[in-house]
Design a protein around this motif. Structure first.
Motif, PDB file in Angstrom:
ATOM      1  N   PHE A  43      47.391  33.229  37.002  1.00 38.92           N
ATOM      2  CA  PHE A  43      46.561  32.363  36.170  1.00 38.92           C
ATOM      3  C   PHE A  43      47.392  31.127  35.861  1.00 38.92           C
ATOM      4  O   PHE A  43      48.504  31.223  35.334  1.00 38.92           O
ATOM      5  CB  PHE A  43      46.144  33.064  34.876  1.00 38.92           C
ATOM      6  CG  PHE A  43      45.288  32.199  33.989  1.00 38.92           C
ATOM      7  CD1 PHE A  43      43.924  32.154  34.189  1.00 38.92           C
ATOM      8  CD2 PHE A  43      45.845  31.414  32.986  1.00 38.92           C
ATOM      9  CE1 PHE A  43      43.118  31.358  33.377  1.00 38.92           C
ATOM     10  CE2 PHE A  43      45.062  30.621  32.175  1.00 38.92           C
ATOM     11  CZ  PHE A  43      43.688  30.587  32.379  1.00 38.92           C
ATOM     12  N   PRO A  44      46.882  29.954  36.203  1.00 37.39           N
ATOM     13  CA  PRO A  44      47.689  28.736  36.015  1.00 37.39           C
ATOM     14  C   PRO A  44      47.935  28.435  34.541  1.00 37.39           C
ATOM     15  O   PRO A  44      47.034  28.534  33.721  1.00 37.39           O
ATOM     16  CB  PRO A  44      46.861  27.643  36.675  1.00 37.39           C
ATOM     17  CG  PRO A  44      45.503  28.206  36.843  1.00 37.39           C
ATOM     18  CD  PRO A  44      45.586  29.686  36.781  1.00 37.39           C
ATOM     19  N   ARG A  45      49.151  28.105  34.258  1.00 33.59           N
ATOM     20  CA  ARG A  45      49.516  27.723  32.899  1.00 33.59           C
ATOM     21  C   ARG A  45      49.722  26.218  32.839  1.00 33.59           C
ATOM     22  O   ARG A  45      50.626  25.705  33.504  1.00 33.59           O
ATOM     23  CB  ARG A  45      50.798  28.439  32.491  1.00 33.59           C
ATOM     24  CG  ARG A  45      50.621  29.935  32.355  1.00 33.59           C
ATOM     25  CD  ARG A  45      51.996  30.573  32.158  1.00 33.59           C
ATOM     26  NE  ARG A  45      51.927  32.012  32.196  1.00 33.59           N
ATOM     27  CZ  ARG A  45      51.940  32.728  33.307  1.00 33.59           C
ATOM     28  NH1 ARG A  45      51.996  32.164  34.478  1.00 33.59           N
ATOM     29  NH2 ARG A  45      51.873  34.040  33.251  1.00 33.59           N
ATOM     30  N   PRO A  46      48.913  25.540  32.079  1.00 37.55           N
ATOM     31  CA  PRO A  46      49.116  24.092  31.971  1.00 37.55           C
ATOM     32  C   PRO A  46      50.458  23.774  31.295  1.00 37.55           C
ATOM     33  O   PRO A  46      50.894  24.518  30.438  1.00 37.55           O
ATOM     34  CB  PRO A  46      47.943  23.607  31.130  1.00 37.55           C
ATOM     35  CG  PRO A  46      47.206  24.800  30.690  1.00 37.55           C
ATOM     36  CD  PRO A  46      47.798  26.007  31.302  1.00 37.55           C
ATOM     37  N   GLN A  47      51.054  22.709  31.717  1.00 38.48           N
ATOM     38  CA  GLN A  47      52.303  22.249  31.097  1.00 38.48           C
ATOM     39  C   GLN A  47      51.961  21.538  29.799  1.00 38.48           C
ATOM     40  O   GLN A  47      51.527  20.401  29.804  1.00 38.48           O
ATOM     41  CB  GLN A  47      53.056  21.314  32.054  1.00 38.48           C
ATOM     42  CG  GLN A  47      53.452  21.955  33.356  1.00 38.48           C
ATOM     43  CD  GLN A  47      54.398  23.135  33.163  1.00 38.48           C
ATOM     44  OE1 GLN A  47      55.172  23.184  32.225  1.00 38.48           O
ATOM     45  NE2 GLN A  47      54.320  24.102  34.049  1.00 38.48           N
TER      46      GLN A  47
END
Length: 161
Positions: free
Chosen positions: A152-156
């Protein structure tokens, strides 16, 4: 940032559903070996269209959370955790159903539909037998859950100082 998150999540789901289609095809190859490669590839391409509509409808709530939340809320770490949990909880049951369908097809020659609800009581009585006979489906479900969680992509998000 929101669009990038959305595209990464949807891409992840397309990869998972393509993997599920390959599993279905592999487990039910005997039913499809009479078809030539072009027909099978055409079915895979048409399956992507079906996946696109299913993934979009299934994730409307998730997409709404992404695009309708305020900047401050979206950048909150707890909200990011909530997004991940929502993404997994919305998608994982349908991924499991897709895996189960790979074996169900062998018995009926059809994909699962509403009639499966008729067999719910019988299925509940045989859940232990399911785990022992189809342990590989359970392992695949655990693997796919892990993939959804891990990738699951984690936003910076810049932390507040």
């Amino acid at each position: 940032m929101r669009l990038k998150l959305t595209l990464k999540c949807l891409s992840l789901l397309f990869l998972v559903y393509t993997f599920l289609r390959i599993i279905f095809f592999t487990l039910n190859y005997h039913s499809f070996k009479k078809f030539d490669l072009n027909v099978i590839l055409n079915c895979f391409v048409n399956g992507l269209r079906f996946d696109a509509s299913s993934i979009f409808l299934l994730n409307l709530f998730f997409l709404g959370l992404i695009f309708l939340s305020s900047k401050r809320l979206f950048e909150n770490q707890k909200f990011q955790w909530f997004l991940r949990a929502t993404f997994i909880l919305l998608n994982f049951p349908f991924i499991v159903a897709n895996l189960i369908d790979s074996e169900y097809y062998k018995f009926t020659g059809n994909r699962m539909n509403v009639e499966i609800l008729i067999f719910q009581k019988e299925a509940n009585n045989q859940i232990g037998q399911f785990f022992s006979n189809y342990w590989y489906i359970v392992c695949l479900a655990v693997l796919l859950f892990y993939i959804l969680y891990k990738f699951f992509p984690r936003p910076q998000i810049q932390s507040e100082q």
